[in-house]
Design a protein around this motif. Sequence first.
Motif, PDB file in Angstrom:
ATOM      1  N   GLN A   1      35.233 -15.667  27.015  1.00 10.83           N
ATOM      2  CA  GLN A   1      35.358 -14.864  27.686  1.00 10.83           C
ATOM      3  C   GLN A   1      36.498 -13.794  28.583  1.00 10.83           C
ATOM      4  OE1 GLN A   1      31.517 -14.793  30.453  1.00 10.83           O
ATOM      5  NE2 GLN A   1      31.543 -12.713  30.034  1.00 10.83           N
ATOM      6  N   GLY A   2      36.320 -12.295  28.809  1.00 13.92           N
ATOM      7  CA  GLY A   2      36.876 -11.436  28.947  1.00 13.92           C
ATOM      8  C   GLY A   2      38.990 -11.329  28.684  1.00 13.92           C
ATOM      9  N   ARG A   3      39.276 -12.251  27.101  1.00 12.03           N
ATOM     10  CA  ARG A   3      39.769 -12.110  26.611  1.00 12.03           C
ATOM     11  C   ARG A   3      40.443 -10.968  25.634  1.00 12.03           C
ATOM     12  NH1 ARG A   3      43.450 -17.570  26.315  1.00 12.03           N
ATOM     13  NH2 ARG A   3      45.266 -16.117  25.393  1.00 12.03           N
ATOM     14  N   LEU A   4      41.497 -10.928  25.134  1.00  9.69           N
ATOM     15  CA  LEU A   4      41.287 -10.457  23.276  1.00  9.69           C
ATOM     16  C   LEU A   4      41.184 -11.063  22.402  1.00  9.69           C
ATOM     17  CD1 LEU A   4      41.404  -7.613  22.279  1.00  9.69           C
ATOM     18  CD2 LEU A   4      44.536  -8.377  21.958  1.00  9.69           C
ATOM     19  N   ASN A   5      39.880 -11.611  21.598  1.00 16.13           N
ATOM     20  CA  ASN A   5      40.019 -12.423  20.863  1.00 16.13           C
ATOM     21  C   ASN A   5      40.421 -11.957  19.517  1.00 16.13           C
ATOM     22  OD1 ASN A   5      38.083 -14.741  22.683  1.00 16.13           O
ATOM     23  ND2 ASN A   5      37.492 -12.903  23.203  1.00 16.13           N
ATOM     24  N   LEU A   6      40.931 -12.792  19.016  1.00 17.88           N
ATOM     25  CA  LEU A   6      41.369 -12.376  17.171  1.00 17.88           C
ATOM     26  C   LEU A   6      40.484 -13.772  16.739  1.00 17.88           C
ATOM     27  CD1 LEU A   6      44.588 -10.876  17.911  1.00 17.88           C
ATOM     28  CD2 LEU A   6      42.209  -9.466  17.592  1.00 17.88           C
ATOM     29  N   LEU A   7      39.984 -13.286  15.287  1.00 16.42           N
ATOM     30  CA  LEU A   7      38.922 -14.562  14.739  1.00 16.42           C
ATOM     31  C   LEU A   7      40.096 -14.906  13.386  1.00 16.42           C
ATOM     32  CD1 LEU A   7      37.350 -16.713  13.963  1.00 16.42           C
ATOM     33  CD2 LEU A   7      35.451 -15.213  13.104  1.00 16.42           C
ATOM     34  N   MET A   8      40.468 -15.791  13.401  1.00 14.12           N
ATOM     35  CA  MET A   8      41.277 -16.027  11.806  1.00 14.12           C
ATOM     36  C   MET A   8      40.447 -16.012  10.621  1.00 14.12           C
ATOM     37  SD  MET A   8      43.884 -19.160  13.054  1.00 14.12           S
ATOM     38  CE  MET A   8      44.306 -19.192  11.203  1.00 14.12           C
ATOM     39  N   VAL A   9      40.545 -14.855   9.598  1.00 17.54           N
ATOM     40  CA  VAL A   9      39.580 -14.631   8.059  1.00 17.54           C
ATOM     41  C   VAL A   9      40.461 -14.902   7.057  1.00 17.54           C
ATOM     42  CG1 VAL A   9      38.126 -13.344   7.562  1.00 17.54           C
ATOM     43  CG2 VAL A   9      37.971 -13.925   9.799  1.00 17.54           C
ATOM     44  N   ARG A  10      39.760 -15.617   6.127  1.00 18.98           N
ATOM     45  CA  ARG A  10      41.041 -16.083   5.206  1.00 18.98           C
ATOM     46  C   ARG A  10      39.531 -15.270   4.325  1.00 18.98           C
ATOM     47  NH1 ARG A  10      42.896 -21.153   3.612  1.00 18.98           N
ATOM     48  NH2 ARG A  10      44.263 -20.613   5.196  1.00 18.98           N
ATOM     49  N   GLU A  11      40.359 -14.499   3.375  1.00 20.05           N
ATOM     50  CA  GLU A  11      39.961 -13.676   2.022  1.00 20.05           C
ATOM     51  C   GLU A  11      40.622 -14.698   0.325  1.00 20.05           C
ATOM     52  OE1 GLU A  11      37.414 -10.985   2.411  1.00 20.05           O
ATOM     53  OE2 GLU A  11      37.824 -11.491   4.441  1.00 20.05           O
ATOM     54  N   GLU A  12      39.596 -13.745  -0.147  1.00 18.85           N
ATOM     55  CA  GLU A  12      40.091 -15.183  -1.456  1.00 18.85           C
ATOM     56  C   GLU A  12      41.137 -14.594  -2.004  1.00 18.85           C
ATOM     57  OE1 GLU A  12      36.818 -14.382  -4.252  1.00 18.85           O
ATOM     58  OE2 GLU A  12      35.349 -15.672  -2.598  1.00 18.85           O
ATOM     59  N   ASP A  13      41.420 -13.057  -1.920  1.00 19.00           N
ATOM     60  CA  ASP A  13      42.322 -12.265  -2.602  1.00 19.00           C
ATOM     61  C   ASP A  13      43.984 -11.955  -1.556  1.00 19.00           C
ATOM     62  OD1 ASP A  13      41.682 -10.665  -0.732  1.00 19.00           O
ATOM     63  OD2 ASP A  13      41.777  -8.251  -1.698  1.00 19.00           O
ATOM     64  N   THR A  14      44.202 -13.208  -0.095  1.00 24.31           N
ATOM     65  CA  THR A  14      45.289 -12.879   0.670  1.00 24.31           C
ATOM     66  C   THR A  14      45.908 -14.805  -0.240  1.00 24.31           C
ATOM     67  OG1 THR A  14      44.078 -14.262   1.873  1.00 24.31           O
ATOM     68  CG2 THR A  14      44.375 -11.773   2.256  1.00 24.31           C
ATOM     69  N   PRO A  15      46.993 -14.292   0.420  1.00 23.18           N
ATOM     70  CA  PRO A  15      47.944 -15.838   0.085  1.00 23.18           C
ATOM     71  C   PRO A  15      46.934 -16.479   1.019  1.00 23.18           C
ATOM     72  CG  PRO A  15      48.946 -14.136   0.507  1.00 23.18           C
ATOM     73  CD  PRO A  15      48.163 -13.807   0.430  1.00 23.18           C
ATOM     74  N   PRO A  16      47.027 -17.863   0.035  1.00 24.91           N
ATOM     75  CA  PRO A  16      46.870 -19.326   1.008  1.00 24.91           C
ATOM     76  C   PRO A  16      47.299 -19.329   3.167  1.00 24.91           C
ATOM     77  CG  PRO A  16      47.787 -20.319  -0.914  1.00 24.91           C
ATOM     78  CD  PRO A  16      47.845 -18.450  -0.661  1.00 24.91           C
ATOM     79  N   GLN A  17      48.307 -18.542   2.914  1.00 25.01           N
ATOM     80  CA  GLN A  17      49.584 -19.391   5.047  1.00 25.01           C
ATOM     81  C   GLN A  17      48.512 -17.966   5.468  1.00 25.01           C
ATOM     82  OE1 GLN A  17      50.688 -18.185   1.289  1.00 25.01           O
ATOM     83  NE2 GLN A  17      52.248 -17.401   1.030  1.00 25.01           N
ATOM     84  N   HIS A  18      48.009 -17.219   4.543  1.00 21.54           N
ATOM     85  CA  HIS A  18      47.789 -15.761   6.052  1.00 21.54           C
ATOM     86  C   HIS A  18      45.965 -15.676   6.365  1.00 21.54           C
ATOM     87  CE1 HIS A  18      51.152 -13.304   3.442  1.00 21.54           C
ATOM     88  NE2 HIS A  18      51.456 -14.157   3.394  1.00 21.54           N
ATOM     89  N   TYR A  19      46.218 -15.393   6.789  1.00 19.87           N
ATOM     90  CA  TYR A  19      44.798 -14.736   7.909  1.00 19.87           C
ATOM     91  C   TYR A  19      45.104 -12.893   7.991  1.00 19.87           C
ATOM     92  CZ  TYR A  19      43.657 -19.378   7.807  1.00 19.87           C
ATOM     93  OH  TYR A  19      43.646 -21.200   7.617  1.00 19.87           O
TER      94      TYR A  19
END
Length: 145
Positions: A92-110
């Motif tokens: 709470q109170g912080r800029l929160n960014l959730l790591m999301v992996r998509e099928e069309d992005t390289p495996p090391q990218h989020y």
Amino acid sequence: MPAFFRHLSEVLYQVLEYVGVNPWVVERRRHTFLHREAAEDVDAHQRGDNITTFHFGSQSEGTTTPGLQSDTDMLATLNHINIMFSWADWQQGRLNLLMVREEDTPPQHYLLQLIDEDIPQPVTHTDDSDFVNDSQGRVFYSIGR
């Protein structure tokens, strides 16, 4: 075959020692870069920035040799941003960014999805130019736009 690898290791150690990569140099380089990190963090704090820096790679590890023109690798983290691996990491109170992996992005990218600072739920719209809205109503951080 193990005797071959042992001999190869001994020869490699001797070559590295000959060109100046030895335990003393490695320790001095690591010590130097730890001090650089600390000085950069103090400097950032004095400027009012909430940043932590890390040096890594052959320069900071003391495993490079003269003449190779190796670069210096540095990572700066913005401490006010909380990067979440899962919803349990939300703060709470912080800029929160959730790591999301998509099928069309390289495996090391989020992709980094914007999550509300007050309650753990996705933000569905923003006019902030650092973020983009996708067709599914998700808001993602956009580097270098």
